[in-house]
Design an enzyme around this catalytic site. Structure first.
Site, PDB file in Angstrom:
ATOM      1  CE1 TYR A  39       6.390   0.150  -4.272  1.00 33.92           C
ATOM      2  CE2 TYR A  39       4.731   1.709  -4.980  1.00 33.92           C
ATOM      3  CZ  TYR A  39       5.214   0.840  -4.042  1.00 33.92           C
ATOM      4  OH  TYR A  39       4.537   0.654  -2.863  1.00 33.92           O
ATOM      5  NE  ARG A  58       9.562   7.313  -1.237  1.00 33.66           N
ATOM      6  CZ  ARG A  58       8.318   7.288  -0.755  1.00 33.66           C
ATOM      7  NH1 ARG A  58       8.105   7.190   0.546  1.00 33.66           N
ATOM      8  NH2 ARG A  58       7.285   7.372  -1.569  1.00 33.66           N
ATOM      9  NE  ARG A 104      14.071 -17.484 -11.869  1.00 32.79           N
ATOM     10  CZ  ARG A 104      14.602 -18.152 -10.839  1.00 32.79           C
ATOM     11  NH1 ARG A 104      15.667 -18.913 -11.030  1.00 32.79           N
ATOM     12  NH2 ARG A 104      14.076 -18.061  -9.632  1.00 32.79           N
ATOM     13  CG  HIS A 106      18.685 -16.225  -7.209  1.00 30.83           C
ATOM     14  ND1 HIS A 106      18.381 -17.258  -8.052  1.00 30.83           N
ATOM     15  CD2 HIS A 106      17.739 -16.228  -6.239  1.00 30.83           C
ATOM     16  CE1 HIS A 106      17.292 -17.870  -7.618  1.00 30.83           C
ATOM     17  NE2 HIS A 106      16.879 -17.259  -6.522  1.00 30.83           N
ATOM     18  CE  LYS A 152       6.608   4.187  -2.882  1.00 32.73           C
ATOM     19  NZ  LYS A 152       5.586   3.504  -2.103  1.00 32.73           N
ATOM     20  CD  GLU A 185       5.557   0.878   6.827  1.00 36.74           C
ATOM     21  OE1 GLU A 185       5.538   2.054   6.438  1.00 36.74           O
ATOM     22  OE2 GLU A 185       6.363   0.027   6.387  1.00 36.74           O
ATOM     23  CG  LEU A 209       8.238   3.781   2.299  1.00 39.83           C
ATOM     24  CD1 LEU A 209       9.149   2.957   1.401  1.00 39.83           C
ATOM     25  CD2 LEU A 209       6.958   4.126   1.570  1.00 39.83           C
TER      26      LEU A 209
HETATM   27  N1  PMP Z   1       4.238   2.713   4.188  1.00 38.08           N
HETATM   28  C1  PMP Z   1       3.985   1.872   3.172  1.00 38.08           C
HETATM   29  C2  PMP Z   1       4.221   0.414   3.368  1.00 38.08           C
HETATM   30  C3  PMP Z   1       3.499   2.364   1.951  1.00 38.08           C
HETATM   31  O1  PMP Z   1       3.272   1.516   0.923  1.00 38.08           O
HETATM   32  C4  PMP Z   1       3.240   3.744   1.804  1.00 38.08           C
HETATM   33  C5  PMP Z   1       2.693   4.276   0.522  1.00 38.08           C
HETATM   34  N2  PMP Z   1       3.697   4.368  -0.441  1.00 38.08           N
HETATM   35  C6  PMP Z   1       3.515   4.582   2.891  1.00 38.08           C
HETATM   36  C7  PMP Z   1       4.019   4.040   4.067  1.00 38.08           C
HETATM   37  C8  PMP Z   1       3.314   6.067   2.788  1.00 38.08           C
HETATM   38  O2  PMP Z   1       4.350   6.650   2.042  1.00 38.08           O
HETATM   39  P1  PMP Z   1       4.145   7.962   1.208  1.00 38.08           P
HETATM   40  O3  PMP Z   1       3.690   9.020   2.169  1.00 38.08           O
HETATM   41  O4  PMP Z   1       5.484   8.261   0.646  1.00 38.08           O
HETATM   42  O5  PMP Z   1       3.119   7.675   0.176  1.00 38.08           O
END
Ligand code: PMP
Length: 292
Positions: A39, A58, A104, A106, A152, A185, A209
């Site tokens: 997403y 991305r 279904r 895997h 993501k 993060e 991310l």
């Molecule tokens: N880390 C995580 C785990 C996130 O979910 C997000 C939000 N998408 C971010 C960092 C920040 O990423 P972005 O600046 O692309 O929104």
């Protein structure tokens, strides 16, 4: 604070515009069964998607990482069409691409099913409008997520659990700490610190991310002549840190003043975060007013 009642967002479901509430999906969709989907979330300011190309790139990289045969550029075009068809001024656009519907198993089904593509455009109000200037409190939790947080993916249960724990502690966010005591993060944001005037953030590895706002922040830091280094922050060295802040598409730049009840620096919003917030707002205003 109770959530506001918002309008039914406009959705684009596999190329067809409809109210989001009318989109129906099979229980055999692999996103439902396995979380086999990726997403994006893009912020819309003044009717214009912010950092659109970065988000579409991305999305493309993520599709490749999980070998999902969908075209990010075409999805980007449909995203622009959906934004144009909506009358959202301040909002977000959510994009989700799933591996589609199949019996279904895997392993990825052969032949590959048609991916399911959801885009929707929703109103959005800055949840930190009243707290951004004072800064927020956060908690720290063990990073119990999988080892490919660079993808993501919609598998966000660990992030949901962390966000829930933060909410129950009356905090804005939860920071993850890995087995080596390094802060990675937030549950839905990237993390930055300032030590003796230098901005620090964890390097891009498979444990975080690659945030689009993180990338912008690094550009803004350069423009503001702040020294910057990709170096992770240590939980047990937070006393050396003068400022701490989060970044994200919906988070924007959010200063942290308390971590697990302990003050960061003076316990107030610092000059670096303030300056970067100003620079961020200028970029938003510039981009939102220059695109037709
Ligand atoms: N880390 C995580 C785990 C996130 O979910 C997000 C939000 N998408 C971010 C960092 C920040 O990423 P972005 O600046 O692309 O929104």
């Amino acid at each position: 604070m109770s959530p506001q009642v918002l309008r039914d967002p406009l959705a684009n479901w596999n190329g067809e515009l409809m109210p989001l509430s009318e989109v129906k999906v099979s229980v055999l969709d692999r996103a439902f069964l396995f979380g086999d989907a990726i997403y994006e979330v893009i912020r819309i300011y003044n009717g214009c998607p912010f950092l659109f190309e970065d988000h579409v790139s991305r999305l493309g990289r993520n599709l490749e990482k999980i070998s999902l045969p969908a075209n990010a550029v075409a999805i980007g075009e449909r995203t622009r069409e959906t934004i144009a068809a909506s009358d959202v001024v301040e909002g977000i656009v959510y994009i989700q691409v799933t591996r589609g519907v199949a019996p279904r198993t895997h392993q990825y089904p052969v032949p590959a099913p048609q991916p399911n593509e959801l885009i929707y455009v929703a109103d959005f109000e800055d949840p930190y409008a009243n707290t951004r200037k004072q800064g927020v409190s956060v908690i720290v939790l063990n990073d119990m997520r999988w080892k490919r947080c660079d993808i993501k993916s919609v598998n966000l249960l660990a992030n949901c659990m962390a966000a829930q724990a933060a909410s129950e502690a009356d905090c804005a966010e939860a920071l993850f700490v890995d087995g080596n005591g390094r802060l990675t993060e937030g549950s839905r944001s990237s993390l930055f610190g300032v030590r003796n005037g230098t901005i620090l953030t964890a390097p891009l590895e498979e444990n975080i991310l690659p945030g689009i706002t993180r990338k912008l922040l690094m550009q803004l830091a350069k423009e503001c002549h702040f020294p910057m280094r990709e170096e992770g922050l240590h939980l047990n060295k937070l006393s050396e840190i003068d400022e701490l802040f989060l970044t994200g598409t919906t988070t924007e730049i959010l200063p942290i003043t308390l971590v697990d009840q302990q003050k960061i620096g003076t316990g107030t919003v610092g000059p670096v975060a303030s300056k970067l917030d100003e620079a961020y707002k200028k970029t938003v205003n510039h981009l939102a007013n220059s695109v037709g």
